[in-house]
Design a protein around this motif. Structure first.
Motif, PDB file in Angstrom:
ATOM      1  N   ARG B 109       1.587 -21.567   5.159  1.00  0.00           N
ATOM      2  CA  ARG B 109       0.620 -21.439   4.075  1.00  0.00           C
ATOM      3  C   ARG B 109      -0.425 -22.554   4.137  1.00  0.00           C
ATOM      4  O   ARG B 109      -1.623 -22.301   4.014  1.00  0.00           O
ATOM      5  CB  ARG B 109       1.379 -21.509   2.752  1.00  0.00           C
ATOM      6  CG  ARG B 109       0.809 -20.643   1.683  1.00  0.00           C
ATOM      7  CD  ARG B 109       1.528 -20.902   0.390  1.00  0.00           C
ATOM      8  NE  ARG B 109       2.525 -19.884   0.133  1.00  0.00           N
ATOM      9  CZ  ARG B 109       2.767 -19.417  -1.099  1.00  0.00           C
ATOM     10  NH1 ARG B 109       2.085 -19.898  -2.134  1.00  0.00           N
ATOM     11  NH2 ARG B 109       3.681 -18.501  -1.294  1.00  0.00           N
ATOM     12  N   TYR B 113      -4.256 -21.662   4.853  1.00  0.00           N
ATOM     13  CA  TYR B 113      -5.147 -21.716   3.683  1.00  0.00           C
ATOM     14  C   TYR B 113      -6.128 -22.867   3.711  1.00  0.00           C
ATOM     15  O   TYR B 113      -7.112 -22.840   2.989  1.00  0.00           O
ATOM     16  CB  TYR B 113      -4.326 -21.820   2.399  1.00  0.00           C
ATOM     17  CG  TYR B 113      -3.632 -20.556   1.977  1.00  0.00           C
ATOM     18  CD1 TYR B 113      -3.496 -19.484   2.850  1.00  0.00           C
ATOM     19  CD2 TYR B 113      -3.117 -20.422   0.697  1.00  0.00           C
ATOM     20  CE1 TYR B 113      -2.855 -18.334   2.461  1.00  0.00           C
ATOM     21  CE2 TYR B 113      -2.472 -19.267   0.300  1.00  0.00           C
ATOM     22  CZ  TYR B 113      -2.337 -18.219   1.185  1.00  0.00           C
ATOM     23  OH  TYR B 113      -1.701 -17.083   0.787  1.00  0.00           O
ATOM     24  N   SER B 164      -3.338  -9.716  10.496  1.00  0.00           N
ATOM     25  CA  SER B 164      -3.501  -9.966   9.065  1.00  0.00           C
ATOM     26  C   SER B 164      -2.195  -9.732   8.315  1.00  0.00           C
ATOM     27  O   SER B 164      -1.773 -10.533   7.474  1.00  0.00           O
ATOM     28  CB  SER B 164      -4.612  -9.062   8.536  1.00  0.00           C
ATOM     29  OG  SER B 164      -4.683  -9.102   7.140  1.00  0.00           O
ATOM     30  N   LEU B 165      -1.537  -8.626   8.645  1.00  0.00           N
ATOM     31  CA  LEU B 165      -0.267  -8.275   8.009  1.00  0.00           C
ATOM     32  C   LEU B 165       0.759  -9.384   8.227  1.00  0.00           C
ATOM     33  O   LEU B 165       1.451  -9.803   7.298  1.00  0.00           O
ATOM     34  CB  LEU B 165       0.219  -6.960   8.625  1.00  0.00           C
ATOM     35  CG  LEU B 165       1.304  -6.177   7.917  1.00  0.00           C
ATOM     36  CD1 LEU B 165       0.915  -5.849   6.489  1.00  0.00           C
ATOM     37  CD2 LEU B 165       1.583  -4.881   8.687  1.00  0.00           C
ATOM     38  N   VAL B 167       0.201 -12.646   9.206  1.00  0.00           N
ATOM     39  CA  VAL B 167      -0.215 -13.935   8.651  1.00  0.00           C
ATOM     40  C   VAL B 167       0.017 -13.973   7.138  1.00  0.00           C
ATOM     41  O   VAL B 167       0.412 -15.000   6.580  1.00  0.00           O
ATOM     42  CB  VAL B 167      -1.702 -14.201   8.985  1.00  0.00           C
ATOM     43  CG1 VAL B 167      -2.268 -15.326   8.135  1.00  0.00           C
ATOM     44  CG2 VAL B 167      -1.856 -14.538  10.472  1.00  0.00           C
ATOM     45  N   ASP B 168      -0.184 -12.837   6.475  1.00  0.00           N
ATOM     46  CA  ASP B 168      -0.061 -12.816   5.014  1.00  0.00           C
ATOM     47  C   ASP B 168       1.380 -12.977   4.529  1.00  0.00           C
ATOM     48  O   ASP B 168       1.607 -13.220   3.342  1.00  0.00           O
ATOM     49  CB  ASP B 168      -0.671 -11.532   4.450  1.00  0.00           C
ATOM     50  CG  ASP B 168      -0.837 -11.600   2.938  1.00  0.00           C
ATOM     51  OD1 ASP B 168      -1.474 -12.563   2.457  1.00  0.00           O
ATOM     52  OD2 ASP B 168      -0.309 -10.722   2.219  1.00  0.00           O
ATOM     53  N   ILE B 169       2.348 -12.868   5.420  1.00  0.00           N
ATOM     54  CA  ILE B 169       3.754 -13.046   5.016  1.00  0.00           C
ATOM     55  C   ILE B 169       3.945 -14.397   4.312  1.00  0.00           C
ATOM     56  O   ILE B 169       4.665 -14.487   3.326  1.00  0.00           O
ATOM     57  CB  ILE B 169       4.694 -12.945   6.244  1.00  0.00           C
ATOM     58  CG1 ILE B 169       4.718 -11.510   6.764  1.00  0.00           C
ATOM     59  CG2 ILE B 169       6.111 -13.411   5.890  1.00  0.00           C
ATOM     60  CD1 ILE B 169       5.400 -11.352   8.122  1.00  0.00           C
ATOM     61  N   ARG B 171       2.127 -15.896   2.357  1.00  0.00           N
ATOM     62  CA  ARG B 171       1.679 -15.882   0.960  1.00  0.00           C
ATOM     63  C   ARG B 171       2.746 -15.318   0.041  1.00  0.00           C
ATOM     64  O   ARG B 171       2.989 -15.841  -1.041  1.00  0.00           O
ATOM     65  CB  ARG B 171       0.374 -15.074   0.822  1.00  0.00           C
ATOM     66  CG  ARG B 171      -0.220 -15.104  -0.604  1.00  0.00           C
ATOM     67  CD  ARG B 171      -1.445 -14.204  -0.730  1.00  0.00           C
ATOM     68  NE  ARG B 171      -1.162 -12.855  -0.270  1.00  0.00           N
ATOM     69  CZ  ARG B 171      -0.568 -11.916  -1.011  1.00  0.00           C
ATOM     70  NH1 ARG B 171      -0.248 -12.159  -2.253  1.00  0.00           N
ATOM     71  NH2 ARG B 171      -0.309 -10.727  -0.492  1.00  0.00           N
ATOM     72  N   TRP B 172       3.413 -14.225   0.460  1.00  0.00           N
ATOM     73  CA  TRP B 172       4.301 -13.536  -0.486  1.00  0.00           C
ATOM     74  C   TRP B 172       5.797 -13.759  -0.249  1.00  0.00           C
ATOM     75  O   TRP B 172       6.599 -13.519  -1.154  1.00  0.00           O
ATOM     76  CB  TRP B 172       4.004 -12.032  -0.506  1.00  0.00           C
ATOM     77  CG  TRP B 172       4.253 -11.324   0.801  1.00  0.00           C
ATOM     78  CD1 TRP B 172       3.301 -10.957   1.718  1.00  0.00           C
ATOM     79  CD2 TRP B 172       5.513 -10.894   1.341  1.00  0.00           C
ATOM     80  NE1 TRP B 172       3.897 -10.332   2.782  1.00  0.00           N
ATOM     81  CE2 TRP B 172       5.252 -10.279   2.573  1.00  0.00           C
ATOM     82  CE3 TRP B 172       6.833 -10.971   0.902  1.00  0.00           C
ATOM     83  CZ2 TRP B 172       6.256  -9.742   3.388  1.00  0.00           C
ATOM     84  CZ3 TRP B 172       7.837 -10.449   1.712  1.00  0.00           C
ATOM     85  CH2 TRP B 172       7.537  -9.839   2.940  1.00  0.00           C
ATOM     86  N   ALA B 175      10.077 -11.855  -1.286  1.00  0.00           N
ATOM     87  CA  ALA B 175       9.801 -10.967  -2.431  1.00  0.00           C
ATOM     88  C   ALA B 175      10.742  -9.768  -2.390  1.00  0.00           C
ATOM     89  O   ALA B 175      11.025  -9.241  -1.308  1.00  0.00           O
ATOM     90  CB  ALA B 175       8.351 -10.489  -2.394  1.00  0.00           C
ATOM     91  N   GLY B 176      11.180  -9.360  -3.553  1.00  0.00           N
ATOM     92  CA  GLY B 176      12.018  -8.167  -3.694  1.00  0.00           C
ATOM     93  C   GLY B 176      13.198  -8.179  -2.745  1.00  0.00           C
ATOM     94  O   GLY B 176      13.937  -9.172  -2.672  1.00  0.00           O
ATOM     95  N   TYR B 178      13.029  -8.322   0.356  1.00  0.00           N
ATOM     96  CA  TYR B 178      12.632  -8.993   1.603  1.00  0.00           C
ATOM     97  C   TYR B 178      12.765 -10.509   1.482  1.00  0.00           C
ATOM     98  O   TYR B 178      11.796 -11.214   1.228  1.00  0.00           O
ATOM     99  CB  TYR B 178      11.231  -8.546   2.015  1.00  0.00           C
ATOM    100  CG  TYR B 178      11.282  -7.100   2.434  1.00  0.00           C
ATOM    101  CD1 TYR B 178      11.563  -6.760   3.749  1.00  0.00           C
ATOM    102  CD2 TYR B 178      11.176  -6.075   1.500  1.00  0.00           C
ATOM    103  CE1 TYR B 178      11.708  -5.442   4.131  1.00  0.00           C
ATOM    104  CE2 TYR B 178      11.322  -4.744   1.874  1.00  0.00           C
ATOM    105  CZ  TYR B 178      11.588  -4.445   3.194  1.00  0.00           C
ATOM    106  OH  TYR B 178      11.746  -3.141   3.573  1.00  0.00           O
TER     107      TYR B 178
END
Lengths: 199, 199
Positions: B109, B113, B164-165, B167-169, B171-172, B175-176, B178
């Protein structure tokens, strides 16, 4: 007792100018690297003149986050076509959401990256909006799986990936041949069809 | 003349401890909201004792970014299987990259970022590593399209979305359902197959 969302997203021109200046400042220096004094200075305003609109930097971030998420939710809600087949609906939803993220990438970046700086109460208000957006996408994924139009082994995972893909646009947009929101929207609507195994 | 990457990613234990403390501080308060004094304080160190290792906050961010990108590139390079068919290769690459992003999400992150806070020279050094990672994925996408194993209307767009998919891991995640890197890796390897229209 903190301000309610409707109070902080004041429709006054002065408040909107303060929010816009704060988006610029946060996008350039980060939330942690910006002071309310600097935001006021961008507007040739004294910090005291800003106070009646926003009493703290956090309240300003909350207003920006709440406004951004409300706008995204409105776009997604408005794009849904409940009478159409799931493929048509998912294409419309993903296209609209992707296009919004590309068009508003500076605002979206602040909204997505600085969430952890919100107070717990404000964070909950914003997370509620995020869940509403996810719920709309999930409902269409599940509807397509139920009719057999989609082949989805795991509705939660595919929805998570679809949302993640769209949200991340604000990090990289524009790049390479992808400099127009509608071009990203078309690519992502097509990829969404593939990700749900639409036939 | 600024330090070279090999100089700032010093293998000394003290330098590694400083980088780890900086990742924690940046992840909590952002790069802009952190001072070198605060990083030193986390280590019960005086700012003067940090100076022989890192002469500025930016040099520290560069070290962290360069180290993180080098590690991700090593993981992706190591996962490639040049003698296997494109489907097997892409699954391995995306699985490994997704797993790395999930496992190292705090570091990732900061690395993702705060790129804009780097000096132009340091930014160029890091972007070179990013391009190397993208190039490996792109080569496999193009190889699959060339053999007809993949159906890809636009290699650039699909590669951009795959990166993109993943790299965005950071961020989230988590979750749930996962919460384990290998579960995300399996989901994403499967989605990658769908995104390239693997048959």
């Amino acid at each position: 007792m903190s301000e309610s969302p409707s109070q902080v997203i004041s429709p006054s021109k002065a408040a909107a100018r303060i929010r816009a200046a704060a988006v610029d400042a946060f996008a350039t220096n980060g939330y942690g690297g910006t002071t309310t004094r600097e935001i006021a200075a961008r507007l040739d305003m004294s910090p005291a003149a800003m106070y009646p609109h926003y009493r703290s930097k956090e309240e300003l971030l909350f207003a920006i986050s709440y406004e951004g998420h409300t706008a995204a939710l409105d776009v997604v809600t408005g794009a849904d076509l409940p009478d159409e087949p799931p493929s048509t609906r998912l294409k419309a939803l993903i296209g609209a959401f992707a296009s919004w993220q590309a068009t508003h990438h500076a605002q979206a970046r602040v909204v997505q990256y600085e969430l952890n700086a919100l107070t717990p109460e404000h964070y909950r208000d914003v997370v509620k909006l995020r869940r509403d957006i996810t719920r709309i996408v999930r409902a269409v994924v599940d509807a397509g799986a139920a009719t057999g139009e989609f082949t989805v082994p795991d509705g939660e995972g595919v929805t998570l990936a679809l949302m993640s893909l769209c949200v991340d646009i604000c990090r990289w947009f524009p790049a390479g041949a992808y400099t127009e929101p509608h071009v990203v929207a078309d690519l992502y609507a097509d990829l969404a069809m593939r990700m749900v195994g639409a036939n």
